[in-house]
Design a protein around this motif. Structure first.
Motif, PDB file in Angstrom:
ATOM      1  N   HIS A   7       0.810  -1.212   0.000  1.00 43.63           N
ATOM      2  CA  HIS A   7       0.000   0.000   0.000  1.00 43.63           C
ATOM      3  C   HIS A   7       0.843   1.262   0.000  1.00 43.63           C
ATOM      4  O   HIS A   7       0.370   2.333  -0.375  1.00 43.63           O
ATOM      5  N   SER A   8       2.091   1.159   0.406  1.00 47.60           N
ATOM      6  CA  SER A   8       2.963   2.329   0.368  1.00 47.60           C
ATOM      7  C   SER A   8       3.522   2.567  -1.026  1.00 47.60           C
ATOM      8  O   SER A   8       3.966   3.677  -1.343  1.00 47.60           O
ATOM      9  N   LEU A   9       3.486   1.535  -1.870  1.00 44.40           N
ATOM     10  CA  LEU A   9       4.056   1.638  -3.209  1.00 44.40           C
ATOM     11  C   LEU A   9       3.007   1.754  -4.316  1.00 44.40           C
ATOM     12  O   LEU A   9       3.125   2.592  -5.205  1.00 44.40           O
ATOM     13  N   VAL A  10       1.976   0.897  -4.262  1.00 45.13           N
ATOM     14  CA  VAL A  10       1.016   0.810  -5.362  1.00 45.13           C
ATOM     15  C   VAL A  10       0.115   2.037  -5.503  1.00 45.13           C
ATOM     16  O   VAL A  10      -0.002   2.589  -6.600  1.00 45.13           O
ATOM     17  N   PRO A  11      -0.567   2.485  -4.426  1.00 48.22           N
ATOM     18  CA  PRO A  11      -1.487   3.621  -4.594  1.00 48.22           C
ATOM     19  C   PRO A  11      -0.857   4.876  -5.193  1.00 48.22           C
ATOM     20  O   PRO A  11      -1.440   5.463  -6.119  1.00 48.22           O
ATOM     21  N   PRO A  12       0.325   5.321  -4.727  1.00 52.16           N
ATOM     22  CA  PRO A  12       0.900   6.532  -5.340  1.00 52.16           C
ATOM     23  C   PRO A  12       1.160   6.363  -6.832  1.00 52.16           C
ATOM     24  O   PRO A  12       0.904   7.277  -7.624  1.00 52.16           O
ATOM     25  N   LEU A  13       1.643   5.168  -7.218  1.00 50.66           N
ATOM     26  CA  LEU A  13       1.930   4.925  -8.630  1.00 50.66           C
ATOM     27  C   LEU A  13       0.643   4.879  -9.439  1.00 50.66           C
ATOM     28  O   LEU A  13       0.539   5.477 -10.515  1.00 50.66           O
ATOM     29  N   ALA A  14      -0.369   4.159  -8.922  1.00 40.67           N
ATOM     30  CA  ALA A  14      -1.643   4.043  -9.631  1.00 40.67           C
ATOM     31  C   ALA A  14      -2.318   5.405  -9.764  1.00 40.67           C
ATOM     32  O   ALA A  14      -2.889   5.728 -10.819  1.00 40.67           O
ATOM     33  N   LYS A  15      -2.270   6.204  -8.722  1.00 37.87           N
ATOM     34  CA  LYS A  15      -2.887   7.533  -8.780  1.00 37.87           C
ATOM     35  C   LYS A  15      -2.166   8.431  -9.776  1.00 37.87           C
ATOM     36  O   LYS A  15      -2.786   9.253 -10.462  1.00 37.87           O
ATOM     37  N   LEU A  16      -0.856   8.251  -9.875  1.00 38.25           N
ATOM     38  CA  LEU A  16      -0.081   9.044 -10.818  1.00 38.25           C
ATOM     39  C   LEU A  16      -0.452   8.687 -12.252  1.00 38.25           C
ATOM     40  O   LEU A  16      -0.551   9.574 -13.118  1.00 38.25           O
ATOM     41  N   VAL A  17      -0.670   7.401 -12.508  1.00 37.25           N
ATOM     42  CA  VAL A  17      -0.981   6.938 -13.862  1.00 37.25           C
ATOM     43  C   VAL A  17      -2.434   7.230 -14.242  1.00 37.25           C
ATOM     44  O   VAL A  17      -2.718   7.792 -15.303  1.00 37.25           O
ATOM     45  N   TRP A  18      -3.385   6.834 -13.377  1.00 42.12           N
ATOM     46  CA  TRP A  18      -4.808   6.943 -13.728  1.00 42.12           C
ATOM     47  C   TRP A  18      -5.467   8.241 -13.259  1.00 42.12           C
ATOM     48  O   TRP A  18      -6.496   8.620 -13.767  1.00 42.12           O
ATOM     49  N   ARG A  19      -4.893   8.882 -12.273  1.00 38.52           N
ATOM     50  CA  ARG A  19      -5.422  10.145 -11.749  1.00 38.52           C
ATOM     51  C   ARG A  19      -6.937  10.077 -11.496  1.00 38.52           C
ATOM     52  O   ARG A  19      -7.718  10.862 -12.063  1.00 38.52           O
ATOM     53  N   PRO A  20      -7.379   9.150 -10.662  1.00 40.19           N
ATOM     54  CA  PRO A  20      -8.822   9.028 -10.408  1.00 40.19           C
ATOM     55  C   PRO A  20      -9.366  10.242  -9.665  1.00 40.19           C
ATOM     56  O   PRO A  20      -8.658  10.865  -8.863  1.00 40.19           O
ATOM     57  N   THR A  21     -10.609  10.572  -9.961  1.00 40.70           N
ATOM     58  CA  THR A  21     -11.298  11.612  -9.210  1.00 40.70           C
ATOM     59  C   THR A  21     -11.936  10.952  -7.996  1.00 40.70           C
ATOM     60  O   THR A  21     -12.715  10.013  -8.141  1.00 40.70           O
ATOM     61  N   VAL A  22     -11.598  11.421  -6.812  1.00 42.03           N
ATOM     62  CA  VAL A  22     -12.098  10.817  -5.576  1.00 42.03           C
ATOM     63  C   VAL A  22     -12.841  11.870  -4.771  1.00 42.03           C
ATOM     64  O   VAL A  22     -12.311  12.950  -4.510  1.00 42.03           O
ATOM     65  N   GLU A  23     -14.066  11.546  -4.394  1.00 46.96           N
ATOM     66  CA  GLU A  23     -14.892  12.470  -3.626  1.00 46.96           C
ATOM     67  C   GLU A  23     -15.381  11.802  -2.334  1.00 46.96           C
ATOM     68  O   GLU A  23     -15.691  10.611  -2.324  1.00 46.96           O
ATOM     69  N   GLY A  24     -15.444  12.581  -1.260  1.00 49.59           N
ATOM     70  CA  GLY A  24     -16.015  12.108  -0.008  1.00 49.59           C
ATOM     71  C   GLY A  24     -15.137  11.164   0.787  1.00 49.59           C
ATOM     72  O   GLY A  24     -15.633  10.411   1.624  1.00 49.59           O
ATOM     73  N   LEU A  25     -13.842  11.204   0.566  1.00 43.53           N
ATOM     74  CA  LEU A  25     -12.938  10.282   1.256  1.00 43.53           C
ATOM     75  C   LEU A  25     -13.033  10.420   2.770  1.00 43.53           C
ATOM     76  O   LEU A  25     -12.877   9.449   3.509  1.00 43.53           O
ATOM     77  N   GLU A  26     -13.327  11.630   3.228  1.00 38.90           N
ATOM     78  CA  GLU A  26     -13.420  11.884   4.661  1.00 38.90           C
ATOM     79  C   GLU A  26     -14.635  11.208   5.296  1.00 38.90           C
ATOM     80  O   GLU A  26     -14.742  11.148   6.536  1.00 38.90           O
ATOM     81  N   LYS A  27     -15.522  10.677   4.493  1.00 34.95           N
ATOM     82  CA  LYS A  27     -16.720  10.026   5.024  1.00 34.95           C
ATOM     83  C   LYS A  27     -16.477   8.580   5.450  1.00 34.95           C
ATOM     84  O   LYS A  27     -17.354   7.945   6.039  1.00 34.95           O
ATOM     85  N   VAL A  28     -15.293   8.063   5.132  1.00 41.87           N
ATOM     86  CA  VAL A  28     -14.934   6.714   5.561  1.00 41.87           C
ATOM     87  C   VAL A  28     -14.367   6.800   6.976  1.00 41.87           C
ATOM     88  O   VAL A  28     -13.360   7.462   7.203  1.00 41.87           O
TER      89      VAL A  28
END
Length: 221
Positions: A7-28
């Protein structure tokens, strides 16, 4: 340990490549048991949600992903284990009951469990009727349900393609739904159905999908 490294490696790389739009993260909720209930458009959904979520979200994955041999098998097993997934035999007639038991164990440990109430992915983009497993989990565990609306994940690797593609992906987290104590004295079947319908309505509001009005059936492989 493996999850922390992955999780320290994959998410930053995936976000850099796909740049997903994420909303409401604070609701988790940052701690405590929580059910993350999402629409289901692609196999990639179980990768996208854990990548953007602020905490470990446990999903079930086909046992085949954990039993391969050789280098490919080892890489697959390491990947899915590292992403916090748990193997389940979908061809076992008792798999549905076993899956709910596993989910309750995860929630009992104070962790987050991811579920697709539709049961299988939508092949036409519509939102299908929710099966009542999510209602069972919510009422039995007392855990809140955070609805999620995914858009665009079906374009990451369309059926028939070998490699992932760049795609516009949106992940919307909604307000947590709390059901503890709300259905005391209500017949079990009715309570599970009403909870499930409320969860699906929240998912639809986030995803904007057309309602199918029927259950989605798993395709014959």
């Amino acid at each position: 340990m493996l999850y922390s490294v992955t999780h320290s490696l994959v998410p930053p790389l995936a976000k850099l490549v796909w740049r997903p739009t994420v909303e409401g993260l604070e609701k988790v909720p940052s701690t405590g048991p929580v059910i993350v209930a999402s629409n289901h458009l692609s196999f990639a959904d179980s990768l996208v949600i854990p990548i953007v979520a602020p905490r470990l979200v446990v999903f079930l994955a086909k046992a085949d992903y954990f039993t391969g041999t050789g280098l490919k098998g080892a890489l697959s097993r390491g990947w899915f284990t590292g992403m916090g997934m748990i193997p389940v035999d979908r061809d076992d007639t008792r798999a549905a009951i076993a899956s709910l038991d596993v989910a309750l164990e995860v929630l009992g440990r104070g962790e987050a469990f991811g579920i697709y109430p539709e049961g299988t992915r939508s092949r036409d983009g519509r939102l299908y009727r929710g099966r009542t497993g999510v209602g069972h989990l919510a009422l039995t565990s007392g855990a809140p349900v955070v609805p999620v609306g995914l858009r665009g994940t079906e374009n990451i690797q369309p059926v028939g393609t070998r490699f992932p593609r760049l795609a516009d992906v949106t992940v919307r987290f909604g307000d947590a739904l709390h059901f503890a104590g709300r259905y005391d004295g209500v017949p079990t079947g009715r309570a599970r159905r009403e909870v499930t319908d409320e969860v699906m309505a929240a998912i639809q509001a986030l995803s904007g999908q057309e309602l199918a009005g029927v259950y989605n059936e798993r395709p014959i492989e």
